[in-house]
Motif scaffolding. Structure first.
Motif, mmCIF file in Angstrom:
data_model
loop_
_atom_site.group_PDB
_atom_site.id
_atom_site.type_symbol
_atom_site.label_atom_id
_atom_site.label_comp_id
_atom_site.label_asym_id
_atom_site.label_seq_id
_atom_site.Cartn_x
_atom_site.Cartn_y
_atom_site.Cartn_z
ATOM 1 N N ASP A 495 0.800 -1.221 0.000
ATOM 2 C CA ASP A 495 0.000 0.000 0.000
ATOM 3 C C ASP A 495 0.835 1.274 0.000
ATOM 4 O OD1 ASP A 495 -2.368 -1.312 -0.142
ATOM 5 O OD2 ASP A 495 -2.878 -1.135 1.981
ATOM 6 N N VAL A 496 2.147 1.157 0.198
ATOM 7 C CA VAL A 496 3.030 2.323 0.214
ATOM 8 C C VAL A 496 3.838 2.351 -1.081
ATOM 9 C CG1 VAL A 496 5.044 3.346 1.354
ATOM 10 C CG2 VAL A 496 3.148 2.477 2.719
ATOM 11 N N CYS A 497 3.982 3.532 -1.669
ATOM 12 C CA CYS A 497 4.706 3.686 -2.936
ATOM 13 C C CYS A 497 6.155 3.247 -2.779
ATOM 14 C CB CYS A 497 4.647 5.142 -3.381
ATOM 15 S SG CYS A 497 5.592 5.468 -4.883
ATOM 16 N N ARG A 498 6.641 2.477 -3.761
ATOM 17 C CA ARG A 498 8.007 1.952 -3.756
ATOM 18 C C ARG A 498 8.879 2.541 -4.859
ATOM 19 N NH1 ARG A 498 7.808 -3.932 -1.926
ATOM 20 N NH2 ARG A 498 6.087 -3.967 -0.455
ATOM 21 N N GLU A 499 8.279 3.190 -5.823
ATOM 22 C CA GLU A 499 9.027 3.626 -6.993
ATOM 23 C C GLU A 499 10.016 4.744 -6.687
ATOM 24 O OE1 GLU A 499 10.378 3.772 -10.904
ATOM 25 O OE2 GLU A 499 9.275 2.238 -9.795
ATOM 26 N N VAL A 557 3.960 8.020 0.720
ATOM 27 C CA VAL A 557 2.703 8.221 0.011
ATOM 28 C C VAL A 557 2.147 6.857 -0.350
ATOM 29 C CG1 VAL A 557 3.304 10.497 -0.890
ATOM 30 C CG2 VAL A 557 3.857 8.452 -2.227
ATOM 31 N N VAL A 558 0.834 6.791 -0.534
ATOM 32 C CA VAL A 558 0.231 5.497 -0.843
ATOM 33 C C VAL A 558 0.547 5.108 -2.284
ATOM 34 C CG1 VAL A 558 -1.621 5.822 0.829
ATOM 35 C CG2 VAL A 558 -1.991 6.485 -1.567
ATOM 36 N N SER A 559 0.449 3.824 -2.558
ATOM 37 C CA SER A 559 0.755 3.284 -3.883
ATOM 38 C C SER A 559 -0.444 3.418 -4.824
ATOM 39 C CB SER A 559 1.122 1.804 -3.754
ATOM 40 O OG SER A 559 0.011 1.075 -3.265
ATOM 41 N N VAL A 595 12.776 -1.721 0.051
ATOM 42 C CA VAL A 595 12.145 -1.847 -1.262
ATOM 43 C C VAL A 595 13.126 -1.388 -2.329
ATOM 44 C CG1 VAL A 595 9.826 -1.529 -0.345
ATOM 45 C CG2 VAL A 595 11.104 0.464 -1.148
ATOM 46 N N ALA A 596 12.938 -1.897 -3.538
ATOM 47 C CA ALA A 596 13.766 -1.518 -4.681
ATOM 48 C C ALA A 596 12.926 -0.676 -5.622
ATOM 49 C CB ALA A 596 14.298 -2.758 -5.400
ATOM 50 N N GLY A 597 13.386 0.551 -5.896
ATOM 51 C CA GLY A 597 12.675 1.448 -6.791
ATOM 52 C C GLY A 597 13.593 1.996 -7.858
ATOM 53 N N SER A 598 13.319 3.216 -8.272
ATOM 54 C CA SER A 598 14.093 3.853 -9.326
ATOM 55 C C SER A 598 15.503 4.175 -8.835
ATOM 56 C CB SER A 598 13.397 5.143 -9.782
ATOM 57 O OG SER A 598 14.265 5.952 -10.535
ATOM 58 N N THR A 599 16.516 3.638 -9.511
ATOM 59 C CA THR A 599 17.894 3.932 -9.114
ATOM 60 C C THR A 599 18.207 5.410 -9.337
ATOM 61 O OG1 THR A 599 18.641 3.216 -11.308
ATOM 62 C CG2 THR A 599 18.746 1.610 -9.528
ATOM 63 N N ALA A 600 17.621 6.004 -10.387
ATOM 64 C CA ALA A 600 17.853 7.428 -10.648
ATOM 65 C C ALA A 600 17.263 8.283 -9.528
ATOM 66 C CB ALA A 600 17.257 7.816 -11.996
ATOM 67 N N GLU A 609 23.624 4.656 -5.007
ATOM 68 C CA GLU A 609 23.425 4.286 -6.406
ATOM 69 C C GLU A 609 22.615 3.016 -6.597
ATOM 70 O OE1 GLU A 609 24.580 6.317 -8.791
ATOM 71 O OE2 GLU A 609 25.314 7.625 -7.183
ATOM 72 N N HIS A 610 22.172 2.393 -5.501
ATOM 73 C CA HIS A 610 21.594 1.053 -5.611
ATOM 74 C C HIS A 610 20.069 1.031 -5.702
ATOM 75 C CE1 HIS A 610 25.597 -0.413 -4.986
ATOM 76 N NE2 HIS A 610 25.685 0.161 -3.799
ATOM 77 N N GLY A 611 19.414 2.188 -5.535
ATOM 78 C CA GLY A 611 17.960 2.248 -5.709
ATOM 79 C C GLY A 611 17.184 1.490 -4.658
ATOM 80 N N MET A 612 17.648 1.525 -3.396
ATOM 81 C CA MET A 612 16.918 0.861 -2.323
ATOM 82 C C MET A 612 16.796 1.785 -1.125
ATOM 83 S SD MET A 612 17.907 -3.166 -2.227
ATOM 84 C CE MET A 612 16.675 -3.339 -0.939
ATOM 85 N N TRP A 613 15.656 1.694 -0.448
ATOM 86 C CA TRP A 613 15.401 2.511 0.736
ATOM 87 C C TRP A 613 14.352 1.830 1.591
ATOM 88 C CZ3 TRP A 613 15.052 4.393 -4.305
ATOM 89 C CH2 TRP A 613 13.786 4.298 -4.892
ATOM 90 N N MET A 614 14.095 2.413 2.755
ATOM 91 C CA MET A 614 13.107 1.849 3.682
ATOM 92 C C MET A 614 11.774 2.571 3.538
ATOM 93 S SD MET A 614 15.259 1.413 7.228
ATOM 94 C CE MET A 614 16.038 3.029 7.114
ATOM 95 N N VAL A 615 10.695 1.818 3.713
ATOM 96 C CA VAL A 615 9.354 2.390 3.821
ATOM 97 C C VAL A 615 8.613 1.643 4.935
ATOM 98 C CG1 VAL A 615 9.216 3.047 1.379
ATOM 99 C CG2 VAL A 615 8.330 0.825 2.124
#
Length: 637
Positions: A495-499, A557-559, A595-600, A609-615
């Motif tokens: 339910d939480v945005c990952r991008e 934000v929600v997905s 979660v894995a999202g946009s590396t940019a 540079e790895h496109g990962m963070w916590m939610v």
């Protein structure tokens, strides 16, 4: 060298008979609740690999189990008490099927298929020879745990696998028909009763001359008479007829008998009774409240949180959030590979501590992200997360003294104290549901009553009259008597945005500082409020965007999935004009996940540079609120 078996209970004669069978034996082991089957399996794996004349290699042994909880338990027992078996990889049926498909056709987007579609595709792949052509090659011995839960497509896949390698391949199959509670996954109601013992019958028919059947009858879980109360009923449940009407009649009798036994146990009464609440807060062991269905679990969890009783709402068996420490480790390095020493340093100094043995974490992670010279490929870790291939055994559940769970989600678990929701009779259930399976109801109640080590209690069933399930979305919602009366919605896994990282899309905050806040200040069970950003819809089949707040601080934000499901739930009919809730209150933090999202986006946000963070992952039941001037946009002014 430390003896791995020191501190491990000695084998019983029944367990020793299982362990000592030759590698090419076709072995069926029936094991009752708490019978020590995991301990026997660990020692069996060791024995398969240490036979002086015909020892098997780890890659020649395929170990599959139904649930991630069972996989984690088996992996942890192997790490603690195994010797040679530490090199054996244990997987769920689903993760093995996914890996097989990717091995055969890596360019296909297998992650977009549903679980049952991947299982069916893997069955076809087995027939094409994909197992023999895979990196591991054809197995010499297959170990299948929890086989009573094999129904439908999963059962077809395992039967096909054993058929394919019936020449020169042994197997060890373990299960208990009394605990077969996943028959509901078979959509054909008339076929469910037949599915209960179908796999056991198939084994006996397929290997009439050389199937070895052994039984584990001891109980190592129950330490009191209360905890042992339901155990004698297991034999009757194992013998339920496969014909529907006969199964229904026998199931009703057993369910009635189990209910009578449960009612000899003490009752806590209503969940909001002060004595009950104090007892739940003060108990110093592990405790589970086991519910018949998700409706009961959601309402009960909501009531406990409203009275300040900390607990965890058990996740679905298919959910496997990637632990928060993964994003923390990747954020802490710009390298493409890591040594074990550097990995352990990052793991130890990061803001989020891992659950489990750190050496085992390294070994398991290298299983999906190995690089030459004993290194860890950081990019491969990210790919494993993005593709849903993160190791099952590392998706560890955060410890909690009190758990609220459905019986199905507690399968394979055990607790010091178990409190079972007062069961309705099968006659009462028929008034609420168009179809019930009395045999399945009896098995579920049996599983619930065999989870405790010491105490078995019961508690009044919560009022779930207004909790319904939306067939379009699969979510539960709070509804009134009229179709348009919708007052709340349940949370689900994504339910939480990952991008994009929190703070970069939908609201503006320093993403790095927000990650630090999540790691230091957000804990399981904390309240989350979802607030409307503005009233403009962004797509024809979605709600407007919402922001997730933790203690009045935006954290996510929600997905799009949440917005689509919210739209579907509130769009009562084609002409209905939706009045969007200004906020949704009552959600809780299930856990922090990587979660894995946009590396940019991650690089622009300064998160590496790895496109990962916590939610934060949301759970629980959210209630709608309509308040003028309470959108995020108006609050920001």
């Amino acid at each position: 060298m430390t003896d791995a078996y020191l501190g491990s209970p000695p084998l019983t004669e029944e367990q020793a008979a299982v362990v000592e069978q030759p590698w090419d034996t076709r072995l069926l082991v029936t094991a009752g609740a708490g019978a020590g089957k995991t301990h026997a399996l660990v020692r069996r794996l060791d024995a398969l690999m240490r036979d002086e004349e015909e020892a098997l290699e780890a890659r020649e042994i395929l170990v599959l189990s139904f649930s991630r909880a069972a996989v984690r338990e088996l992996r942890e027992r192997i790490a603690l008490h195994g010797r040679e078996a530490r090199r054996v990889r244990v997987q769920t049926f689903d993760s093995w099927a996914y890996a097989l498909l990717r091995s055969e056709q890596p360019a296909e987007e297998w992650g977009t298929l549903r679980f049952d579609e991947r299982i069916a595709a893997a069955t076809e792949a087995i027939l094409r020879g994909a197992v023999e052509e895979s990196e591991q090659g054809a197995p010499a011995h297959v170990v299948i745990d929890e086989v009573q839960d094999l129904v439908g497509d999963r059962r077809d896949m395992v039967e096909t696998l054993l058929d394919r390698f019936q020449d020169g391949c042994g197997f060890t199959v373990v299960g208990d028909g009394a605990q077969a509670i996943f028959g509901f996954q078979v959509s054909d109601e008339d076929a469910r009763a037949a599915e209960t013992n179908y796999f056991f019958d198939w084994l006996r028919a397929s290997y009439p001359d050389d199937l070895v059947e052994l039984h584990l009858s001891a109980n190592f879980r129950a330490r009191t008479a209360e905890a042992s109360l339901a155990l004698p009923i297991g034999a009757s449940l194992q013998r339920l007829p496969s014909e529907t009407s006969a199964s229904d009649a026998a199931g009703e009798d057993i369910h009635r008998g189990l209910t009578d036994l449960l009612r000899t146990c003490p009752s806590f009464g209503a969940v909001d009774d002060p004595f009950t609440l104090d007892s739940l807060r003060d108990f110093r062991g592990t405790c589970a409240i086991l519910c018949r269905d998700n409706r009961q679990a959601l309402v009960l969890s909501e009531a406990l949180f409203s009275h300040g009783v900390p607990h965890r709402l058990q996740r679905d068996l298919q959910d496997r959030p990637v632990p928060a420490w993964v994003a923390s480790v990747l954020r802490g390095t710009g390298s493409t590979t890591l040594t074990e020493e550097r990995f352990q340093e990052l793991l130890g100094t990061g803001p989020v501590s891992p659950v489990g043995d750190r050496s085992r974490i390294w070994r398991s992670l290298r299983g999906v992200a190995a690089a030459p010279r004993g290194l860890l490929d950081v990019s491969a870790v990210r790919r494993a997360v993005a593709q849903g291939r993160f190791p099952d055994d590392l998706a560890a559940v955060e410890p909690a003294d009190l758990v609220v769970s459905t019986v199905h989600r507690a399968k394979g678990l055990e607790f010091d104290r178990v409190i079972v929701i007062e069961p309705a009779s099968t006659a009462e259930l028929r008034k609420q549901h168009s179809h019930i399976d009395p045999g399945a109801e009896a098995r579920a109640l049996y599983v619930a009553m065999t989870r405790p080590r010491d105490d078995l209690f019961r508690i009044d069933a919560p009022d779930t009259l207004l909790i319904r399930r939306d067939r379009s979305t699969g979510r539960h919602y709070v509804g009134g008597w009229k179709p348009y009366q919708r007052f709340g919605i349940s949370a689900s896994a994504q339910d939480v945005c990952r991008e994009h990282p929190p703070g970069t899309d939908g609201f503006t905050q320093d993403p790095g500082a927000l990650q630090d806040h999540l790691a230091s200040s957000v804990a399981p069970g904390d309240a989350l409020v979802v607030r409307l950003q503005h009233g403009m819809t962004m797509a024809v089949d979605q709600s407007p965007p919402y922001t997730v707040f933790h203690r009045d601080r935006p954290v996510a934000v929600v997905s799009e999935r949440f917005r689509q499901d919210l739209y579907t739930s509130l769009k009562v009919n084609r002409t209905w004009d939706i009045n969007w809730p200004s906020s949704i209150e009552g959600f809780r933090v299930d856990c922090l996940e990587s979660v894995a999202g946009s590396t940019a986006s991650g690089a622009r946000a300064g998160l590496g540079e790895h496109g990962m963070w916590m939610v934060p992952r949301m759970s629980g039941l959210g209630r709608y609120r309509w308040t003028a001037g309470n959108t995020q946009e108006e609050s920001d002014r």
